[in-house]
Design an enzyme around this catalytic site. Sequence first.
Site, PDB file in Angstrom:
ATOM      1  N   GLU A  47     -31.267 -13.625  11.194  1.00  0.00           N
ATOM      2  CA  GLU A  47     -32.663 -13.838  11.589  1.00  0.00           C
ATOM      3  C   GLU A  47     -32.856 -13.672  13.090  1.00  0.00           C
ATOM      4  OE1 GLU A  47     -30.945 -15.807   9.628  1.00  0.00           O
ATOM      5  OE2 GLU A  47     -32.052 -16.005   7.727  1.00  0.00           O
ATOM      6  N   PHE A 109     -33.623 -30.139   0.523  1.00  0.00           N
ATOM      7  CA  PHE A 109     -32.648 -29.079   0.754  1.00  0.00           C
ATOM      8  C   PHE A 109     -33.261 -27.974   1.616  1.00  0.00           C
ATOM      9  CE2 PHE A 109     -30.719 -24.987  -0.647  1.00  0.00           C
ATOM     10  CZ  PHE A 109     -29.481 -25.195  -0.042  1.00  0.00           C
ATOM     11  N   LYS A 159     -43.695 -23.597   0.298  1.00  0.00           N
ATOM     12  CA  LYS A 159     -43.507 -22.741  -0.867  1.00  0.00           C
ATOM     13  C   LYS A 159     -44.631 -22.898  -1.896  1.00  0.00           C
ATOM     14  CE  LYS A 159     -39.972 -21.327  -4.128  1.00  0.00           C
ATOM     15  NZ  LYS A 159     -38.554 -21.434  -4.476  1.00  0.00           N
TER      16      LYS A 159
END
Lengths: 570, 178
Positions: A47, A109, A159
């Site tokens: 990244e 997570f 998300k």
Amino acid sequence: MTGAEVIIKALEREGVNTIFGMTGGAIMVVYDAMYDSKINHILMRHEQGATHAADAYYRTTGKVGVTIATSGPGATNLITGLANAMMDSAAIVAITGNVPSGLIGTDAFQEADIYGITGPVTKHNYLVRDVNDLPRVIKEAFHIASTGRPGPVLIDIPKDLQIEEFTGDFDAEMDLPGYKPTIKGHAGQIKKAAEALKLAKKPIMIVGGGSQSAADELLEFVENVDIPVITTLMGIGAFPTAKDQWLGMPGMHGTVAANKAISNCDLILASGIRFDDRVTGKISTFAPEATIIHMDIDPAEISKLVKAHVPVVGDLKNILPRLSEYSERLDIDDWRKQTAAWKAKYPERYNTEKPLVSQEVIGMLRKETTDDCIVTTEVGQHQMFAARLFPTEKPRTFVTSGGLGTMGFGLPAAVGAALGNPGRQVVCIAGDGSIQMNIQELATIYKHQLPIIIAIINNGCLGMVRQWQEMFFSERYAEIYLADSNPDFAKLAEAYGIEGHNIHDRESAKIAIEKASKSNKPVLLNFFVYEAENVFPMVPAGAGVADMIIGDQMPEGDYDDVIYEAEVVK
Amino acid sequence: MSLEKHVLSVTVRDKPGVLVRIASLFARRGFNIESLSVAKSGIAGYSKTTFVVKGAEKTVEQVEKQLQKLIDVITVVDHSEAKYVDRELMLLKVTVKSSEERTEIRQIASDFRARIVDVHRNALIFEITGDEGKMEAFIEQMKPFGIVELIRTGRVALTRSAADPKILRKAKITTKVI
Ligand SMILES: Cc1ncc(C[n+]2csc(CCOP(=O)(O)OP(=O)(O)O)c2C)c(N)n1
Ligand SMILES: [Mg+2]
């Protein structure tokens, strides 16, 4: 439409056709939506590499660079790239996925507080909380990144929002009441600047990164008033080096002519610079007599470090033509003669009696490459040598990590530059230390067959640090030796499918460079160069720019008032 | 390095994260935030914050410019530059050991125009507003009786001019004033 589809559609609306990224759990939904789009996604291998590529894409094209990453480690890997873009004012938009809204703040997570972490290294950032805000936020992000003083903007998108159905208004207006960059320079201030300029007997112009987008206007202005020009590391390319007015780079590793001009001038016309300490040296002795005219788009840069007598806030594209209108050819013939004499007396030269030296290799590269080629660099001695011996001729073509000094920038930057400028020659001048920090991007270069000449200036050490140890740490060479454990770079390139050559002497260097510059394929050239070569002139950290050390590298000559020996540090 | 106290009124978008950005700007430049108050402004969607900060005189102008650069900051007013009114509110709990003491305390409080907001058999809670000097003086007066606890809001400030036209100009706020 889902949130993810909205994101892609909004990116397309901004004209995005290239994205540099890396996928992962919290961003997969967006990648899935991108799968059907026309956007060309470049899968980078790290990244950090993605952000640097996006950064160089912006610097070389003027179009906002876009990078995408997943939550947690993907996002934290962006930080160096964002900080780098912030320091060098590069417009990039970074999009990160995050864990679902309900899990934010629970140490889920791959959760990290990306909004919190990126605040200090972005121009602005968002944590989107409502799917219906997405089109507006994306529009704002591009606007903020690319207007005023450019910079990175990050959008963190949980998300669940990527999956949710969009029910809002795709054409929602931007809502930025606190954001109004000053574009048009104040007429009164521009007139004041012109008056001060007219009165000056020994004026100079210092051109910085802010001038890259106003190169035509700059050239016209300089041709009109005929003023000596100095380009900072970030300003390289904004002004053609072939012009008589050009005196080179200022500061720590600047040219003698530039630093002498600064020390003796009575006016500085600063054009898109921020008076970095590597440029000014000891600030109290920096052009103490000079009237400072500071033209910059960022009002916070005015009088931050050097007090501006005439500040002009705005876009140089707007300011320079108007300043030119109020000005005519300056009556400064003696000063022109003086600066030209310095320039003639202290040309770039290096000793070629020793084994192959970095400067010579970089000089050869310059000779063999095209006039509009793009140079990217890593960080270290080779970077300074590149700035001095390979200053490019066109704006937006010298791509280097100036403000942050990020080792690992150059190779991924070459990827961004090559993809943003198909058909253009790209040369990455790297050090044997730096290149290993993002070496994995050789895979990206191979995959897209990017025609980059990767020139490793292999001195077997962390050369810039070695130079400081030699000069200021009694030759105690702590942890800078690389030669005993460097990989065989030619073999390494071949392992990635890229042609690689190890080069030890002048003759093969010449041949290899000639061949590489015609090959239109990626080539890695690993030049073994003399280890103890130092970058001179040098202004030691904390000294004034008048106190340059010439060192022993230049042939004997009449250097009157510059310091010869490293020992004579004031 | 001479440290100066500055009272800054910062009008911001009423959004999460704005304060963090402001606070980190101050911290990076070595400014200590002495007091901070945040509340809704008269205009929907905007909050008004008052920072009392201590920092090097040389850097305060720079910090103000950096604040101004934040996208969600609408205006920054440094009250040290103009005449202003400032106030803070304090709640102070003091012990009362006898009825003579009670009379004495109430007398002092009434001189300070402090109001009793809670009465207990052996304690009183006062509410007092004023500038910093008045707060300090009242605390001094109450100390001998035994202060159990006190809390202050930190300062809020307004410039002594007509409206705050800058805010309206920069923000083009059309929302009606509540
Ligand atoms: C990420 C990062 N880590 C450390 C440094 C400190 N540093 C500056 S130059 C340098 C040496 C670079 O070595 P190399 O790439 O071989 O270039 P050379 O100076 O030898 O040309 C180091 C370690 C840095 N600039 N960036
Ligand atoms: Mg090296």
